[in-house]
Design a protein around this motif. Sequence first.
Motif, PDB file in Angstrom:
ATOM      1  N   GLU A 261      77.487  54.558  90.466  1.00 53.84           N
ATOM      2  CA  GLU A 261      77.131  54.422  91.874  1.00 53.84           C
ATOM      3  C   GLU A 261      75.623  54.307  92.053  1.00 53.84           C
ATOM      4  O   GLU A 261      75.131  53.496  92.839  1.00 53.84           O
ATOM      5  N   GLN A 262      74.889  55.119  91.306  1.00 49.11           N
ATOM      6  CA  GLN A 262      73.435  55.057  91.362  1.00 49.11           C
ATOM      7  C   GLN A 262      72.940  53.715  90.809  1.00 49.11           C
ATOM      8  O   GLN A 262      71.999  53.115  91.346  1.00 49.11           O
TER       9      GLN A 262
ATOM     10  N   GLU B 130      73.475  50.943  93.441  1.00 50.63           N
ATOM     11  CA  GLU B 130      72.497  51.035  94.530  1.00 50.63           C
ATOM     12  C   GLU B 130      71.122  50.557  94.075  1.00 50.63           C
ATOM     13  O   GLU B 130      70.462  49.761  94.758  1.00 50.63           O
TER      14      GLU B 130
ATOM     15  N   LEU C  79      81.719  57.915  87.392  1.00 45.56           N
ATOM     16  CA  LEU C  79      81.906  57.542  88.809  1.00 45.56           C
ATOM     17  C   LEU C  79      82.335  56.085  88.999  1.00 45.56           C
ATOM     18  O   LEU C  79      83.244  55.793  89.774  1.00 45.56           O
ATOM     19  N   MET C  80      81.690  55.172  88.308  1.00 46.85           N
ATOM     20  CA  MET C  80      82.032  53.748  88.389  1.00 46.85           C
ATOM     21  C   MET C  80      81.604  53.120  87.074  1.00 46.85           C
ATOM     22  O   MET C  80      80.442  53.211  86.698  1.00 46.85           O
TER      23      MET C  80
ATOM     24  N   VAL D 144      80.693  48.006  88.303  1.00 50.82           N
ATOM     25  CA  VAL D 144      79.348  47.794  88.840  1.00 50.82           C
ATOM     26  C   VAL D 144      79.008  46.315  88.823  1.00 50.82           C
ATOM     27  O   VAL D 144      78.528  45.751  89.820  1.00 50.82           O
TER      28      VAL D 144
END
Length: 218
Positions: free
Chosen positions: A35-36, A39, A57-58, A63
């Motif tokens: 996620e980071q 972003e 998380l992903m 991504v």
Amino acid sequence: MTRILIAEDEPQIAAFIRRGLEMAGYDTVIAEDGEQALESAQSPDVDLLLLDIGLPLMDGFEVLRTLRGAGSTLPVIMLTARTSTHDTVEGLESGANDYIPKPFTFEELLARIRSRLREARPREDHLISGHGIVMDLLSRRVTVEGADVELSAREFSLAEQFIRHPGEVLTREWLLREVWDLTFDPGSNVVDVYVRYLRSKLGHDRIVTVRGSGYRWE
């Protein structure tokens, strides 16, 4: 300065890559989960993404698919311990520009990065010049009147600031912030020392001392 996003959840690997890239003259930022990474990858300041597949998380595939689905053309090199053909194909079909399995040598990774950056940018975007000097921001090559000159990573970054601001007085405080990422003057003469290094390599007449203020590129 070219900025590379390192999306890697293994701290030792991330630190190893960051250290090598910064010694090669690149700016870096680290993302520890998917996620980071997603972003950060959407920032206009990021020039290339090193993307580990096994992120929390992903994962890296998600991504990458999300990035490409949003229209991003950011160069992406996938990093993974997985070596199956299926994973390689999935990464490339998801939009990766390159794929490198772990373990890898830093020299190989750096060569892949430079190649992908060259493909992503028009040639003129990574050449800057002034007063007989030409700097290639991707290959980190510098020529003075056509002759190659070796610069350290800090010397290269300092020279880049001067050439990008011809005729302007650059204060020591400003140079400390832009080249050394220091937001205060620690009372060090590091700027003066590196200006002397540059003068010895690029020519003493190119950098003028403005007494009480800083330096100016003629």
